[in-house]
Design a protein around this motif. Structure first.
Motif, PDB file in Angstrom:
ATOM      1  N   MET A 129      73.926 -16.120  30.891  1.00 16.73           N
ATOM      2  CA  MET A 129      72.573 -15.923  31.189  1.00 16.73           C
ATOM      3  C   MET A 129      71.624 -16.973  31.444  1.00 16.73           C
ATOM      4  O   MET A 129      70.437 -16.663  31.848  1.00 16.73           O
ATOM      5  CB  MET A 129      72.217 -15.340  29.459  1.00 16.73           C
ATOM      6  N   LYS A 130      71.843 -18.051  30.753  1.00 16.16           N
ATOM      7  CA  LYS A 130      71.308 -19.280  30.945  1.00 16.16           C
ATOM      8  C   LYS A 130      71.269 -19.686  32.545  1.00 16.16           C
ATOM      9  O   LYS A 130      70.022 -19.847  33.058  1.00 16.16           O
ATOM     10  CB  LYS A 130      71.898 -20.316  30.402  1.00 16.16           C
ATOM     11  N   LYS A 131      72.327 -19.476  32.986  1.00 17.11           N
ATOM     12  CA  LYS A 131      72.128 -19.829  34.649  1.00 17.11           C
ATOM     13  C   LYS A 131      71.631 -18.739  35.382  1.00 17.11           C
ATOM     14  O   LYS A 131      71.040 -19.380  36.478  1.00 17.11           O
ATOM     15  CB  LYS A 131      73.764 -19.683  34.938  1.00 17.11           C
ATOM     16  N   THR A 132      71.378 -17.721  35.054  1.00 14.52           N
ATOM     17  CA  THR A 132      70.798 -16.831  35.843  1.00 14.52           C
ATOM     18  C   THR A 132      69.201 -16.625  35.249  1.00 14.52           C
ATOM     19  O   THR A 132      68.585 -15.641  35.745  1.00 14.52           O
ATOM     20  CB  THR A 132      71.290 -15.476  35.731  1.00 14.52           C
ATOM     21  N   HIS A 133      68.773 -17.670  34.553  1.00 15.91           N
ATOM     22  CA  HIS A 133      67.343 -17.557  33.956  1.00 15.91           C
ATOM     23  C   HIS A 133      67.046 -16.313  33.497  1.00 15.91           C
ATOM     24  O   HIS A 133      66.087 -15.932  33.327  1.00 15.91           O
ATOM     25  CB  HIS A 133      66.472 -17.943  35.174  1.00 15.91           C
ATOM     26  N   SER A 134      68.182 -15.522  32.522  1.00 17.10           N
ATOM     27  CA  SER A 134      67.717 -14.479  31.936  1.00 17.10           C
ATOM     28  C   SER A 134      67.741 -14.626  30.451  1.00 17.10           C
ATOM     29  O   SER A 134      67.936 -13.246  29.843  1.00 17.10           O
ATOM     30  CB  SER A 134      68.873 -13.462  32.608  1.00 17.10           C
ATOM     31  N   LEU A 135      68.052 -15.647  29.849  1.00 20.78           N
ATOM     32  CA  LEU A 135      68.076 -15.807  28.277  1.00 20.78           C
ATOM     33  C   LEU A 135      66.867 -15.133  27.552  1.00 20.78           C
ATOM     34  O   LEU A 135      67.162 -14.507  26.637  1.00 20.78           O
ATOM     35  CB  LEU A 135      68.023 -17.025  27.966  1.00 20.78           C
ATOM     36  N   SER A 136      65.544 -15.043  28.342  1.00 16.84           N
ATOM     37  CA  SER A 136      64.328 -14.372  27.931  1.00 16.84           C
ATOM     38  C   SER A 136      64.359 -12.988  27.636  1.00 16.84           C
ATOM     39  O   SER A 136      63.576 -12.579  27.043  1.00 16.84           O
ATOM     40  CB  SER A 136      63.168 -15.068  28.487  1.00 16.84           C
ATOM     41  N   LEU A 137      65.359 -12.317  28.441  1.00 15.04           N
ATOM     42  CA  LEU A 137      65.570 -10.963  28.614  1.00 15.04           C
ATOM     43  C   LEU A 137      66.548 -10.378  27.445  1.00 15.04           C
ATOM     44  O   LEU A 137      66.541  -9.035  27.164  1.00 15.04           O
ATOM     45  CB  LEU A 137      66.010 -10.510  29.872  1.00 15.04           C
ATOM     46  N   SER A 138      67.305 -11.330  26.823  1.00 16.48           N
ATOM     47  CA  SER A 138      68.334 -10.785  25.842  1.00 16.48           C
ATOM     48  C   SER A 138      68.311  -9.689  25.206  1.00 16.48           C
ATOM     49  O   SER A 138      68.942  -8.743  25.362  1.00 16.48           O
ATOM     50  CB  SER A 138      68.693 -12.194  24.909  1.00 16.48           C
ATOM     51  N   GLU A 139      66.888  -9.666  24.342  1.00 12.78           N
ATOM     52  CA  GLU A 139      66.834  -8.868  23.400  1.00 12.78           C
ATOM     53  C   GLU A 139      66.120  -7.371  24.050  1.00 12.78           C
ATOM     54  O   GLU A 139      65.811  -6.461  23.420  1.00 12.78           O
ATOM     55  CB  GLU A 139      65.736  -9.289  22.175  1.00 12.78           C
ATOM     56  N   ASN A 140      65.804  -7.587  25.457  1.00 12.29           N
ATOM     57  CA  ASN A 140      65.065  -6.378  25.998  1.00 12.29           C
ATOM     58  C   ASN A 140      66.114  -5.353  26.232  1.00 12.29           C
ATOM     59  O   ASN A 140      67.246  -5.353  26.434  1.00 12.29           O
ATOM     60  CB  ASN A 140      64.486  -6.810  27.291  1.00 12.29           C
ATOM     61  N   ASN A 141      65.611  -3.914  25.951  1.00  9.99           N
ATOM     62  CA  ASN A 141      66.526  -2.960  26.516  1.00  9.99           C
ATOM     63  C   ASN A 141      66.671  -2.676  27.961  1.00  9.99           C
ATOM     64  O   ASN A 141      65.667  -3.026  28.605  1.00  9.99           O
ATOM     65  CB  ASN A 141      66.008  -1.681  25.837  1.00  9.99           C
ATOM     66  N   ILE A 142      68.054  -2.415  28.280  1.00 11.48           N
ATOM     67  CA  ILE A 142      68.149  -2.560  29.719  1.00 11.48           C
ATOM     68  C   ILE A 142      67.598  -1.469  30.602  1.00 11.48           C
ATOM     69  O   ILE A 142      67.194  -1.743  31.891  1.00 11.48           O
ATOM     70  CB  ILE A 142      69.716  -2.518  30.018  1.00 11.48           C
ATOM     71  N   GLN A 143      67.288  -0.361  30.058  1.00 15.42           N
ATOM     72  CA  GLN A 143      66.555   0.709  30.789  1.00 15.42           C
ATOM     73  C   GLN A 143      64.999   0.512  30.663  1.00 15.42           C
ATOM     74  O   GLN A 143      64.430   0.963  31.478  1.00 15.42           O
ATOM     75  CB  GLN A 143      66.688   2.069  29.803  1.00 15.42           C
ATOM     76  N   GLU A 144      64.398  -0.576  30.251  1.00 13.34           N
ATOM     77  CA  GLU A 144      63.101  -0.705  29.859  1.00 13.34           C
ATOM     78  C   GLU A 144      62.585  -2.136  30.802  1.00 13.34           C
ATOM     79  O   GLU A 144      61.550  -2.583  30.768  1.00 13.34           O
ATOM     80  CB  GLU A 144      62.426  -0.834  28.531  1.00 13.34           C
ATOM     81  N   ILE A 145      63.603  -2.664  31.726  1.00  9.35           N
ATOM     82  CA  ILE A 145      63.247  -3.800  32.542  1.00  9.35           C
ATOM     83  C   ILE A 145      63.224  -3.457  33.828  1.00  9.35           C
ATOM     84  O   ILE A 145      63.582  -2.344  34.424  1.00  9.35           O
ATOM     85  CB  ILE A 145      63.949  -5.059  32.018  1.00  9.35           C
ATOM     86  N   SER A 146      62.543  -4.308  34.560  1.00 13.60           N
ATOM     87  CA  SER A 146      62.457  -3.992  36.133  1.00 13.60           C
ATOM     88  C   SER A 146      63.860  -4.006  36.817  1.00 13.60           C
ATOM     89  O   SER A 146      64.710  -4.666  36.364  1.00 13.60           O
ATOM     90  CB  SER A 146      61.386  -4.986  36.611  1.00 13.60           C
ATOM     91  N   GLY A 147      63.626  -3.423  38.062  1.00 16.48           N
ATOM     92  CA  GLY A 147      64.886  -3.541  38.896  1.00 16.48           C
ATOM     93  C   GLY A 147      65.404  -4.908  39.189  1.00 16.48           C
ATOM     94  O   GLY A 147      66.640  -5.165  39.197  1.00 16.48           O
TER      95      GLY A 147
END
Lengths: 261, 352
Positions: A129-147
């Motif tokens: 997640m760190k590598k893909t710069h997506s750590l900040s999305l960790s706690e988000n629900n997968i159906q509620e984030i953008s494509g």
């Protein structure tokens, strides 16, 4: 497994559903470690089918696929999952998992169903997640984030799977310029430093030209041409396959062909 | 094999770093403790309700010493307690299988009855009831056998049709289940249309009924329910992967075809065993897994056990209501589950 032996060899592979029209005919190529092979071609030319044949989801009707010099048929899907991971085009998830839980699913091939996961599995997921710069999305629900955010999460999941061969189907389609750039850098780093090998389908010919070491141009299930971007992207090929006559210029910094309409 | 070789770690091993991931085992243990206490508490309370009023003090002393008052002891031990335990097991079975079927079909509208097994059981039971009136033989105690055979027939037919269908994926299984459901429901409708005196028994069976619970039935369904549900829990990680999609699960090394058939068979056998004795209690298997997901998330490793516990509590409460609302008559429990469950579910959805 020596470093220079091909990681993947495709020999005379054809594919058809129930012996109807062939979707892939007589595909031949091999891939060495650390290479990024781009697949381009018009809609319906067999790009995604080729990826599915390589990932073992579809069985070729003719020919053979060698993964690390062994026939893919000898690999169970459990074993393939430890070598090959895939970032799909469709990233819809049926239930509303947290993004970090989706990334963690990349560890599944390594988790014993009886003993359960280890700290290592969590660490690898987090690193991905760190590598893909997506750590900040960790706690988000997968159906509620953008494509685009979902694509980054699925990229992280594929990296958490620690594959030797990574298959990407249009992984930049929803990414904005910044993340396209960052994903390309991430992949380049993975290719050079970690010996990862990548096959990626591109719709964007210019991105394909910039990112790939070699390109395969598919047309009606056959390889029209395989070679460096300079060899493949010429107006003769493009006119034959896509039926349009684009203008080609040279990228000023990277010295690869770019297509403008 | 050095498979992890290309992944280099630059982060510390401190637990704080991995704290981003919640400890699901801890969550599971706390939940099982809480849920079991909940079931126990609700059971003790519901033991107090019934046509005959018995003082709670007496009930508590009867639990430890059944020889105190013969009549009241009989009411508590042979009528109320078996019903509560039957409701517990039925709730566990319906909610767990519902959750697992929603998982393999990747469809939140799936319930334990969607793959046809219940329609088979219902047809079997209705044939049994019709035969009883037609032949004059007393068959009531054999109804579970009729129902179970019907369920096994439908299980076999769904399996065959899903194999014939070209796409052996979740849609193929779902369509086969729906088709068999319609076929069997049509046959039940024909039986209902032809029936006269037996109509009432058939309708009651179709809406579910726990009033015939006894210790013998409990002893017959306990093992299939407990072992079956444990087997389903062990497929949790694979079910998680399947929610990413058929192909994604394959890419993660999950043999989706085998997984689907395994869950279909285990789930159907659990349901066949239970509904053969209870009839078709609706709504529990559809709604409880959703409530579990809303409360603790979709991870099947905790969601399925949570469904089991919630299903048990929910069904004990519903059955007590079914006994009490128009006592001494009873409302079919299937009506109560929907009447109570639907508003509760809408409230939870809104709150979320």
């Amino acid at each position: 497994m020596s470093f220079h032996s091909p990681i993947l060899t495709i020999k005379g592979v054809s594919f058809s559903y129930n012996h109807h029209r062939e979707i892939l005919s007589d595909i031949n190529f091999s891939l060495s470690r650390g290479e990024l092979l781009g697949i381009i071609g018009p809609n319906g030319s067999g790009k995604t089918t080729l990826l599915k044949v390589i990932s073992g989801i579809l069985k070729p009707s003719k020919g053979s696929i060698l993964l690390l010099n062994q026939d893919l048929n000898n690999f169970s899907i459990e074993k393939i999952a430890k070598f090959i991971s895939v970032v799909p085009q469709d990233t819809w998830v049926a239930f509303n998992f947290k993004a970090k839980e989706v990334v963690f699913m990349g560890r599944l091939p390594y988790i014993s169903r009886l003993k359960g996961e280890t700290l290592e599995d969590y660490r690898i997921s987090r690193e991905a997640m760190k590598k893909t710069h997506s750590l900040s999305l960790s706690e988000n629900n997968i159906q509620e984030i953008s494509g685009g955010e979902r694509q980054r999460i699925f990229m992280a999941k594929a990296l958490a799977q620690t594959p030797q061969l990574l298959l990407l189907d249009e992984f930049t389609s929803h990414l904005d310029l910044k993340y396209k750039y960052e994903m390309l850098n991430l992949l380049k780093k993975a290719l050079q430093e970690e010996g990862l090998t990548i096959i990626s389908i591109f719709h964007d010919l210019n991105l394909a030209s910039i990112a790939s070491d070699r390109l395969i141009l598919l047309n009606e299930g056959r390889i029209e041409q395989i070679g460096t971007p300079q060899e493949v992207l010429n107006s003769e090929n493009l006119q034959k396959v896509y039926g349009v006559k684009p203008i080609l210029i040279n990228h000023p910094d990277l010295n690869v062909p770019q297509v403008i309409m | 094999m050095g498979l992890n070789c290309y992944m280099k770690f630059s982060i510390n091993k401190s637990p704080k770093e991995i704290a981003g991931y919640t400890n699901w085992q801890k969550k599971l243990i706390l939940m099982i403790l809480g849920g079991s206490l909940g079931i126990l508490g609700v059971s003790l309370i519901c033991l107090n309700f019934g046509v005959v009023s018995i003082h709670p003090k007496e009930i508590f002393s009867l639990i430890w010493n059944s020889s105190l008052d013969k009549t009241n002891s009989l009411i508590v031990w042979q009528l109320r307690a078996p019903r509560i335990i039957m409701a517990t097991l039925t709730g566990i079975a319906l909610a767990t299988v519902g959750g697992a079927f929603q998982g393999i079909l990747r469809n939140p509208l799936a319930d334990p009855y969607i793959l046809g097994v219940s329609a088979g059981a219902a047809l079997g039971a209705c044939i049994g009831i019709a035969l009883q009136y037609a032949t004059g033989y007393y068959l009531a105690s054999y109804l579970p056998l009729f129902a179970f055979l019907g369920a096994m027939l439908s299980l076999y037919l769904v399996y065959l049709s899903s194999k014939i269908s070209y796409s052996v994926n979740s849609t193929g299984l779902l369509l086969a289940g729906v088709a068999i459901n319609f076929l069997f429901s049509a046959l039940i409708t024909v039986l209902l249309a032809l029936s006269k005196r037996e109509l009432h028994s058939m309708i009651f069976w179709l809406m579910g009924d726990l009033s015939t619970a006894d210790w013998k039935k409990i002893s017959l369904i306990t093992l299939p329910v407990i072992i079956g549900c444990l087997l389903l829990f062990f497929s949790s990680l694979d079910l998680n992967a399947l929610s990413l999609g058929e192909e994604e699960a394959l890419h993660l090394g999950v043999n989706t075809g085998k997984l689907r058939m395994r869950i279909f068979f285990i789930g159907s056998i659990i349901i066949a065993t239970v509904v053969s004795f209870t009839g078709l209690i609706g709504f529990v298997g559809l709604i409880i897994p959703h409530i579990a997901r809303l409360l603790i998330g979709p991870d099947h490793r905790v969601m399925l056990p949570a469904s089991a516990l919630l299903g048990a509590i929910f069904l004990i409460l519903c059955d007590t209501l079914a006994r009490m609302v128009i006592s001494p008559s009873e409302i079919p429990i299937g009506a109560i589950t929907a009447l109570v469950g639907a508003p509760m579910f809408i409230y939870l959805l809104r709150r979320k």
